[in-house]
Design an enzyme around this catalytic site. Structure first.
Site, PDB file in Angstrom:
ATOM      1  N   ASP A 255      41.747  36.507  44.086  1.00  0.00           N
ATOM      2  CA  ASP A 255      42.617  37.677  43.944  1.00  0.00           C
ATOM      3  C   ASP A 255      44.039  37.167  43.708  1.00  0.00           C
ATOM      4  O   ASP A 255      44.512  36.300  44.444  1.00  0.00           O
ATOM      5  CB  ASP A 255      42.541  38.515  45.225  1.00  0.00           C
ATOM      6  CG  ASP A 255      43.202  39.875  45.105  1.00  0.00           C
ATOM      7  OD1 ASP A 255      44.334  39.947  44.579  1.00  0.00           O
ATOM      8  OD2 ASP A 255      42.599  40.852  45.559  1.00  0.00           O
TER       9      ASP A 255
ATOM     10  N   GLU B 205      41.206  50.252  43.390  1.00  0.00           N
ATOM     11  CA  GLU B 205      42.267  49.716  42.531  1.00  0.00           C
ATOM     12  C   GLU B 205      41.823  49.533  41.089  1.00  0.00           C
ATOM     13  O   GLU B 205      42.561  49.821  40.163  1.00  0.00           O
ATOM     14  CB  GLU B 205      42.755  48.350  43.050  1.00  0.00           C
ATOM     15  CG  GLU B 205      42.888  48.204  44.526  1.00  0.00           C
ATOM     16  CD  GLU B 205      41.587  47.841  45.224  1.00  0.00           C
ATOM     17  OE1 GLU B 205      40.699  47.210  44.643  1.00  0.00           O
ATOM     18  OE2 GLU B 205      41.454  48.220  46.396  1.00  0.00           O
TER      19      GLU B 205
ATOM     20  N   HIS C 294      33.570  45.733  42.973  1.00  0.00           N
ATOM     21  CA  HIS C 294      33.971  44.406  43.416  1.00  0.00           C
ATOM     22  C   HIS C 294      33.955  44.317  44.929  1.00  0.00           C
ATOM     23  O   HIS C 294      34.231  45.289  45.618  1.00  0.00           O
ATOM     24  CB  HIS C 294      35.324  43.985  42.850  1.00  0.00           C
ATOM     25  CG  HIS C 294      36.459  44.911  43.128  1.00  0.00           C
ATOM     26  ND1 HIS C 294      36.604  46.132  42.504  1.00  0.00           N
ATOM     27  CD2 HIS C 294      37.513  44.801  43.966  1.00  0.00           C
ATOM     28  CE1 HIS C 294      37.710  46.729  42.935  1.00  0.00           C
ATOM     29  NE2 HIS C 294      38.273  45.941  43.836  1.00  0.00           N
TER      30      HIS C 294
ATOM     31  N   HIS D  91      35.519  42.237  48.125  1.00  0.00           N
ATOM     32  CA  HIS D  91      36.581  41.350  48.593  1.00  0.00           C
ATOM     33  C   HIS D  91      35.994  40.432  49.649  1.00  0.00           C
ATOM     34  O   HIS D  91      35.390  40.911  50.622  1.00  0.00           O
ATOM     35  CB  HIS D  91      37.716  42.145  49.244  1.00  0.00           C
ATOM     36  CG  HIS D  91      38.468  43.035  48.324  1.00  0.00           C
ATOM     37  ND1 HIS D  91      39.653  42.660  47.723  1.00  0.00           N
ATOM     38  CD2 HIS D  91      38.224  44.298  47.903  1.00  0.00           C
ATOM     39  CE1 HIS D  91      40.096  43.660  46.982  1.00  0.00           C
ATOM     40  NE2 HIS D  91      39.240  44.663  47.066  1.00  0.00           N
TER      41      HIS D  91
END
Length: 134
Positions: free
Chosen positions: A29, A89, A94, A96
């Site tokens: 990230d 976002e 996805h 994290h």
């Protein structure tokens, strides 16, 4: 139009790759909660909600993410690797994976640490090396 994450997985946008196979891609990230904060995505499915994924992609994503988390634990000093699936976002599923010292490290509202390009490259290389050992 392809999402930014699809473009990253295709190599159209540079990233700090930490792992990849035919169906999934993991990269650091660029605004990490902690050094080593990694995003794990399906390459060929752009749905923005993890629970909309077909069962094969869903299960494969989690198997891949587990392997990446094991590599993060080996490469980045941390007590645990935290997991979050928000999907707010970027409209592309996805996961994290965040190296944690405490539960507070998984607070997305906190100030993000500054991690230099050279640190990002070094962390990515370390995680990739650990991933390739698995």
């Amino acid at each position: 139009m392809a999402t930014i994450f699809t473009r990253i997985a295709k190599g159209e946008i540079p990233s700090y790759k930490v792992a990849e196979n035919d169906n999934f891609y993991a990269f650091l990230d660029i605004s990490p909660l902690a050094p080593g904060h990694t995003l794990v995505i399906p390459k060929h499915v752009e749905d923005d909600y993890v629970f909309n994924l077909d069962p094969e992609t869903y299960e494969g994503l989690w198997v891949f993410a587990r392997k990446v988390a094991v590599a993060i634990m080996a490469a980045v000093p941390c007590k645990r690797v935290g997991v979050a699936v928000l999907g707010m976002e970027v409209p592309h599923t996805h996961i994290h994976l965040v190296p944690l010292q405490t539960e507070a490290d998984l607070d997305f509202r906190k100030q993000r640490p500054q991690v230099s390009d050279s640190q990002m490259a070094s962390i990515a290389a370390s995680i990739l090396a650990e991933y390739e050992k698995l």
